[in-house]
Enzyme design. Sequence first.
Site, PDB file in Angstrom:
ATOM      1  N   SER A 123       0.901  -1.204  -0.032  1.00 35.99           N
ATOM      2  CA  SER A 123      -0.111   0.113  -0.226  1.00 35.99           C
ATOM      3  C   SER A 123       1.321   1.312   0.171  1.00 35.99           C
ATOM      4  O   SER A 123       0.681   2.003  -0.348  1.00 35.99           O
ATOM      5  CB  SER A 123      -0.817   0.437   1.007  1.00 35.99           C
ATOM      6  OG  SER A 123      -0.392   0.110   2.466  1.00 35.99           O
ATOM      7  N   HIS A 144      -3.411  -3.546  -5.547  1.00 43.86           N
ATOM      8  CA  HIS A 144      -3.831  -3.222  -4.080  1.00 43.86           C
ATOM      9  C   HIS A 144      -4.962  -3.569  -3.484  1.00 43.86           C
ATOM     10  O   HIS A 144      -5.678  -2.602  -3.847  1.00 43.86           O
ATOM     11  CB  HIS A 144      -3.079  -1.706  -3.948  1.00 43.86           C
ATOM     12  CG  HIS A 144      -3.164  -1.203  -2.524  1.00 43.86           C
ATOM     13  ND1 HIS A 144      -4.099   0.308  -1.806  1.00 43.86           N
ATOM     14  CD2 HIS A 144      -3.095  -0.992  -0.794  1.00 43.86           C
ATOM     15  CE1 HIS A 144      -3.755   0.616  -1.099  1.00 43.86           C
ATOM     16  NE2 HIS A 144      -3.761  -0.601  -0.123  1.00 43.86           N
ATOM     17  N   GLU A 156      -6.661  -1.292  -6.654  1.00 40.01           N
ATOM     18  CA  GLU A 156      -5.544  -0.430  -7.824  1.00 40.01           C
ATOM     19  C   GLU A 156      -4.190  -1.384  -7.930  1.00 40.01           C
ATOM     20  O   GLU A 156      -4.378  -2.105  -7.874  1.00 40.01           O
ATOM     21  CB  GLU A 156      -4.736   0.320  -6.765  1.00 40.01           C
ATOM     22  CG  GLU A 156      -5.807   1.471  -6.138  1.00 40.01           C
ATOM     23  CD  GLU A 156      -5.499   2.448  -4.815  1.00 40.01           C
ATOM     24  OE1 GLU A 156      -5.573   3.267  -4.944  1.00 40.01           O
ATOM     25  OE2 GLU A 156      -4.089   1.703  -4.010  1.00 40.01           O
ATOM     26  N   ASN A 194      -4.894   6.124  -1.274  1.00 41.45           N
ATOM     27  CA  ASN A 194      -4.039   6.990   0.500  1.00 41.45           C
ATOM     28  C   ASN A 194      -3.303   8.214  -0.161  1.00 41.45           C
ATOM     29  O   ASN A 194      -3.354   9.096   1.186  1.00 41.45           O
ATOM     30  CB  ASN A 194      -2.331   6.197   0.128  1.00 41.45           C
ATOM     31  CG  ASN A 194      -2.921   4.395   1.759  1.00 41.45           C
ATOM     32  OD1 ASN A 194      -4.218   5.181   1.960  1.00 41.45           O
ATOM     33  ND2 ASN A 194      -2.436   3.617   1.550  1.00 41.45           N
TER      34      ASN A 194
END
Length: 505
Positions: A123, A144, A156, A194
Site C-alpha cells: 500500500s 492493492h 488498485e 492513500n
Amino acid sequence: MAALPLTAQVAVIGAGAMGAGIAQVAAQAGHPVLLYDNRPGAAAQAIGDIDQRLGRRVATGKLADSARQACLANLQACDTLAALADAHLVIEAIVEQLAVKRQVFGELEALCRADCLLVSNTSSLSITTLAAELKHPERFAGLHFFNPAPVMPLVEVVSGLATAPDVVASLYDSARAWGKQPVHTRSTPGFIVNRVARPFYAESLRLLQEGAADCATLDALLREAGGFAMGAFELTDLIGHDVNYAVTCSVFDAYYQDMRFQPSLIQKELVDAGRLGRKSGQGFYDYREGAQRPRVQALGSDAVVTHCVAEGLPALFDGLLTRLQDQGVAVTRRPGNGVLRCGDAVLALSDGRMASQRAHDQGVQNLVLLDLALDFATATRVGISWANNTAPTAVAQAVALLNRAGLTVSALGDSPGLCVLRTVAMLANEGADAALQGVASVADIDLALRAGVNYPRGPLAWADTLGLGTVVTVLENLQAAYGEERYRPSLLLRRHLAEGSRLHD
C-alpha cells in the site's frame, strides 16, 4: 493478455488478514489457490479461519454451502516457497519492508515459470523500486486490495516504470473477473486512495487543533451533512493511529515535505501515548468499558420565523427551500447575490473566508455562514459560523430557520471554509493534482474514493457539481487566510475553469 483462465494457479504469500482475504477472493472466483506463510501452520490456520467465516455466512443464508465447499476445495496450504513454482500469478502480502519484499521476489523470479506474473499488495512502497533488481521487471506490478479483501470492492492495479502493458491489462481484467472494481494507477506515493484521501483526515485534525469544534461535532457534520460513512476521528480510531499516522508521514516524506500532506501533532501525541484507537481502548474517543460517547454540540433557538427571502440562491439550496416551504415557512424568491435573509440574519454558503473577514469585505451586517451539505434535501445537520459583529438575535433567527427545515445546527468557530466545504474542496484539489500528474484518470480517481473508502460522491464529480469556480474560490480564500501553499489550487482546476469545461467532460 486477457484475464487469467480459471485453470491458472494463483499463489498468495502471507497468511495474515490481508493475504488470507486475497486467497479467499481468488478461490471463490474459481482458481486453484496456494497459500504460503513462513510461520509454521499459519497457512493452514488461515484456511480454517476462512472456513469459519464462510460457515457463518452459510448459517445466515448469505452463502450456499456448496459455494463454501467449492472455495475450500480450491485452497491449499503450502510449507515451502518452492511449492509455488508452477503458479501463474503470485501475490505477495507480507510485512511492508522493502528489503524483505525484494528478497522474496528475487527468490520467486528464479523459482517460478517464465510467464508467471509477480505482484505485490503493498500500500505504500514503490512498485518501480520493488522491481528494480529483478531481471524481468516487465512482469511485475501491484495489486492493492483493501481490507477486508473479500468485502471491499476496490483493487488498485499499479504500474511500475517497467511494467508491461499486457501484464497490467491481464491483472485488471482478472480483478474484474473476481468481482472487484479495478482502477489503473501509476506507482507514485500513496497510489490513488492513500494520497487523495489525506485531506479528509487533515482538515478535521486542523479544525480540532484550532478549537473550531470538538471531535464528536466535526464527525457528526461529516456524516450528517457531508454524507460520509464516518467522520475523520471515528475512522482514524478504527484504522489505528499508528497505521494512519505512519501512512501520512510516508506520503509527506515521499513528496519532499509538501505541506498538503503535513502530519498532525495531535495525532502524533496519540501515537506517542499509545492511544491507537479502538484496538488500544482509547484514541480520540474512549472505548473502555463504561465509557460514554461525548455529546454532539447543537444550537437551540426560541426565535419564531415564518418567512425568509432567497436572493439569487444557487440550485444547491433548492432542497432546503423546499423543506422550509413544506414546514409552512413562506419563501420569497428574487434576484440577488446568493443570500438567504431571515429577520435580521443574512445566511450564505461559505466561500472559504472567515465570516468576520467576509462581513468586513462586503459590508454585511449579521452574516451567518453555512457549511456545505451533500444534499440539503436530505441532510439532517448543518454547520454554521458567524461574524464577530453578528447580533445574537440574528444568530437565533438563523438557527430557528434551519431548525424549521428539520436541520440540527452545530456551531463552528469562525474558521475559513468551515468543515465539510473545506474538506470537499481539498479532496477535489488533491484528486485534480493526481489526474494532472497522470497518476490515474478522473473517472478512476472518483471510483477509487467511492469504492475504496466509501465516499458518498467522487471528489472530482463533487467539484463539477459545486462548480469549479466555487471550488477554486474556496481554495484561494483558504490560501489567503492561512498564508500557506497547502491550499494552492491545482493547475487542472484552473485550466478547466478557464476553458469553461468540467473535470468529467
